[in-house]
Design an enzyme around this catalytic site. Structure first.
Site, PDB file in Angstrom:
ATOM      1  CG  ASN A  32      40.255 -19.369  19.923  1.00 19.07           C
ATOM      2  OD1 ASN A  32      40.291 -20.601  19.837  1.00 19.07           O
ATOM      3  ND2 ASN A  32      39.431 -18.742  20.750  1.00 19.07           N
ATOM      4  N   GLY A  36      41.463 -26.207  19.754  1.00 25.28           N
ATOM      5  CA  GLY A  36      41.898 -26.931  18.557  1.00 25.28           C
ATOM      6  C   GLY A  36      43.391 -27.211  18.557  1.00 25.28           C
ATOM      7  CB  THR A 117      23.880 -28.886  18.860  1.00 20.00           C
ATOM      8  OG1 THR A 117      23.742 -30.004  19.747  1.00 20.00           O
ATOM      9  CG2 THR A 117      23.322 -27.674  19.579  1.00 20.00           C
ATOM     10  CE1 TYR A 141      27.446 -26.515  22.087  1.00 17.04           C
ATOM     11  CE2 TYR A 141      25.937 -28.372  22.362  1.00 17.04           C
ATOM     12  CZ  TYR A 141      26.875 -27.689  21.604  1.00 17.04           C
ATOM     13  OH  TYR A 141      27.224 -28.153  20.376  1.00 17.04           O
ATOM     14  NE  ARG A 222      22.361 -38.808  24.222  1.00 17.80           N
ATOM     15  CZ  ARG A 222      21.405 -39.019  25.126  1.00 17.80           C
ATOM     16  NH1 ARG A 222      20.412 -39.843  24.869  1.00 17.80           N
ATOM     17  NH2 ARG A 222      21.443 -38.393  26.287  1.00 17.80           N
TER      18      ARG A 222
HETATM   19  N1  UFG Z   1      27.929 -41.598  28.855  1.00 20.72           N
HETATM   20  C1  UFG Z   1      28.220 -42.444  29.902  1.00 20.72           C
HETATM   21  N2  UFG Z   1      29.475 -42.398  30.448  1.00 20.72           N
HETATM   22  C2  UFG Z   1      30.446 -41.551  29.989  1.00 20.72           C
HETATM   23  C3  UFG Z   1      30.136 -40.693  28.915  1.00 20.72           C
HETATM   24  C4  UFG Z   1      28.863 -40.745  28.386  1.00 20.72           C
HETATM   25  O1  UFG Z   1      27.375 -43.220  30.347  1.00 20.72           O
HETATM   26  O2  UFG Z   1      31.564 -41.545  30.545  1.00 20.72           O
HETATM   27  C5  UFG Z   1      26.595 -41.642  28.258  1.00 20.72           C
HETATM   28  C6  UFG Z   1      25.833 -40.341  28.396  1.00 20.72           C
HETATM   29  O3  UFG Z   1      25.142 -40.294  29.615  1.00 20.72           O
HETATM   30  C7  UFG Z   1      24.928 -40.391  27.174  1.00 20.72           C
HETATM   31  C8  UFG Z   1      25.749 -41.169  26.145  1.00 20.72           C
HETATM   32  O4  UFG Z   1      26.737 -41.867  26.883  1.00 20.72           O
HETATM   33  O5  UFG Z   1      23.784 -41.127  27.464  1.00 20.72           O
HETATM   34  C9  UFG Z   1      26.442 -40.286  25.141  1.00 20.72           C
HETATM   35  O6  UFG Z   1      27.133 -39.276  25.855  1.00 20.72           O
HETATM   36  P1  UFG Z   1      28.170 -38.265  25.177  1.00 20.72           P
HETATM   37  O7  UFG Z   1      28.746 -37.434  26.285  1.00 20.72           O
HETATM   38  O8  UFG Z   1      29.122 -39.038  24.320  1.00 20.72           O
HETATM   39  O9  UFG Z   1      27.275 -37.393  24.200  1.00 20.72           O
HETATM   40  P2  UFG Z   1      25.945 -36.534  24.529  1.00 20.72           P
HETATM   41  O10 UFG Z   1      24.800 -37.327  23.993  1.00 20.72           O
HETATM   42  O11 UFG Z   1      25.870 -36.117  25.932  1.00 20.72           O
HETATM   43  O12 UFG Z   1      26.250 -35.191  23.731  1.00 20.72           O
HETATM   44  C10 UFG Z   1      26.134 -35.057  22.360  1.00 20.72           C
HETATM   45  C11 UFG Z   1      27.069 -33.961  21.877  1.00 20.72           C
HETATM   46  C12 UFG Z   1      26.687 -32.640  22.484  1.00 20.72           C
HETATM   47  C13 UFG Z   1      25.245 -32.355  22.203  1.00 20.72           C
HETATM   48  C14 UFG Z   1      24.366 -33.485  22.643  1.00 20.72           C
HETATM   49  C15 UFG Z   1      22.954 -33.269  22.221  1.00 20.72           C
HETATM   50  O13 UFG Z   1      28.389 -34.280  22.229  1.00 20.72           O
HETATM   51  O14 UFG Z   1      27.489 -31.627  21.934  1.00 20.72           O
HETATM   52  O15 UFG Z   1      24.813 -34.707  22.052  1.00 20.72           O
HETATM   53  O16 UFG Z   1      22.107 -33.848  23.132  1.00 20.72           O
HETATM   54  F1  UFG Z   1      24.848 -31.250  22.878  1.00 20.72           F
END
Ligand code: UFG
Length: 329
Positions: A32, A36, A117, A141, A222
């Site tokens: 949609n 994207g 996820t 989510y 992660r």
């Molecule tokens: N982080 C920071 N600063 C930032 C962005 C992220 O310190 O500006 C940290 C976050 O706290 C986290 C790590 O970097 O510890 C990774 O964060 P992301 O936002 O890149 O990714 P997430 O782990 O939060 O999210 C991912 C997917 C989601 C999913 C999740 C599952 O993007 O869709 O994993 O836990 F839900």
């Protein structure tokens, strides 16, 4: 195979479209375009701008293109946004998937690969996560995707010809090795892109969300899986599905990197000292998330080709450097 890809104009979907085409499949993209980019859709694919709520439009697309399998990526995917606006998440992600399933039922399409996820696990008791561990999401989510897994189990039990796989993604990162596709989110909140946008001077600084976690360096850990490895798993699974299959796989590399390690990697790859500041924890962030992908490796022979974080970050950096304005550039 004739494959319909929902969300094929998004980050992960667009990479999957390219791989499907390269593998010789015929592809129709449905998107949609709310998140994207039309320009992310490979020219070899057909494109239809349809919303997931439009069951009839989806049914028409499935029938007109004689679709044999569907990859369902279209979804909203910001944890924070889902906490503030849960209805949008249940509507797009859960109700949207049900609308798609109704279309599949009418058009008699029997194969689905679903983007689930790691967020369906919530705060894990133990790592590495394996597929049989309890799922207890900690945000809307995660629940919105968990609900779809539940619906899929019940729907497949009612139609034994139907087959599906729910692929539970960990932290998807990187960009197409040939530089043709990459990540372009608005707003961008993910760690690797945010660091690289800072390297380009588009962010004044990057805040590390918490340095007092019970991890060796105090920052969250992660599991970063390259988008092309992730999409290769989708193609493999789609081709392997047999009537009655209900499969669940983690997609991860099996090792975690801390936020500090990711920053160090981004600094090595860009050759720049990045503007980092330390701040408070972000609500809902588990300390450690990494997974075992042994199940898909054993059953289908998948393994991640990118195992080195610098190599992953390098592909993302190639994209951001050559497309500083994303798909608008
Ligand atoms: N982080 C920071 N600063 C930032 C962005 C992220 O310190 O500006 C940290 C976050 O706290 C986290 C790590 O970097 O510890 C990774 O964060 P992301 O936002 O890149 O990714 P997430 O782990 O939060 O999210 C991912 C997917 C989601 C999913 C999740 C599952 O993007 O869709 O994993 O836990 F839900």
């Amino acid at each position: 195979m004739n494959v319909l890809v929902t969300g094929g104009a998004g980050y992960i979907g667009s990479h999957a479209v390219k791989q499907l085409l390269d593998a010789g499949h015929r592809v129709v993209v449905v998107d949609n375009l709310c998140r994207g980019h039309r320009r992310a859709v490979d020219r070899r694919a057909a494109f239809r701008q349809i919303d997931l709520a439009d069951t009839r439009g989806l049914t028409d697309a499935l029938t007109a293109h004689a679709i044999e399998g569907v990859m369902h990526f279209a979804a909203l995917a910001y944890v924070g946004e889902s906490v503030g606006n849960p209805l949008a998440y249940y509507d797009n992600n859960t109700a949207g998937a049900i609308s798609l399933l109704k279309a599949l039922q009418t058009a008699r399409v029997k194969r689905l690969v679903f983007s689930s996820t790691a967020a369906t696990y919530g705060e894990p008791e133990r790592t590495p996560l394996v597929e049989s561990m309890p799922q207890q999401p900690v945000n809307p989510y995660g629940w919105s995707k968990w609900c779809v897994e539940r619906v899929l189990r019940d729907y497949s039990a009612a139609d034994r010809e139907f087959s599906f796989a729910a692929l539970r993604y960990f932290n998807v990162a990187g960009a197409a090795a040939d530089g043709s596709l990459g990540e372009d989110h608005d707003p961008e909140t993910h760690l690797i892109p945010v660091l690289l946008l800072a390297a380009l001077g588009q962010r004044e600084r990057v805040t590390v969300f918490g340095s007092d976690y019970p991890t060796p360096d105090g920052t969250c850990i992660r599991d970063y899986v390259h988008v092309e490895d992730l999409c290769a798993a989708h193609v493999l699974v789609m081709e392997a599905l047999r009537p009655g299959d209900a499969r669940f796989y983690n997609l991860a590399i099996g090792r975690g990197y801390s936020v500090k390690e990711v920053i160090a990697s981004a600094e090595r790859v860009t050759g720049l000292k990045l503007p980092i500041q330390y701040g408070a924890r972000r609500p809902g962030d588990p300390a450690i998330l990494f997974a075992d992908s042994e199940k898909i490796s054993r059953q289908l022979g998948w393994s991640a080709r990118y195992r080195d974080l610098d190599a992953i970050v390098q592909t993302a950096w190639n994209w951001f450097r050559s497309h500083p304005q994303g798909y608008r550039g």
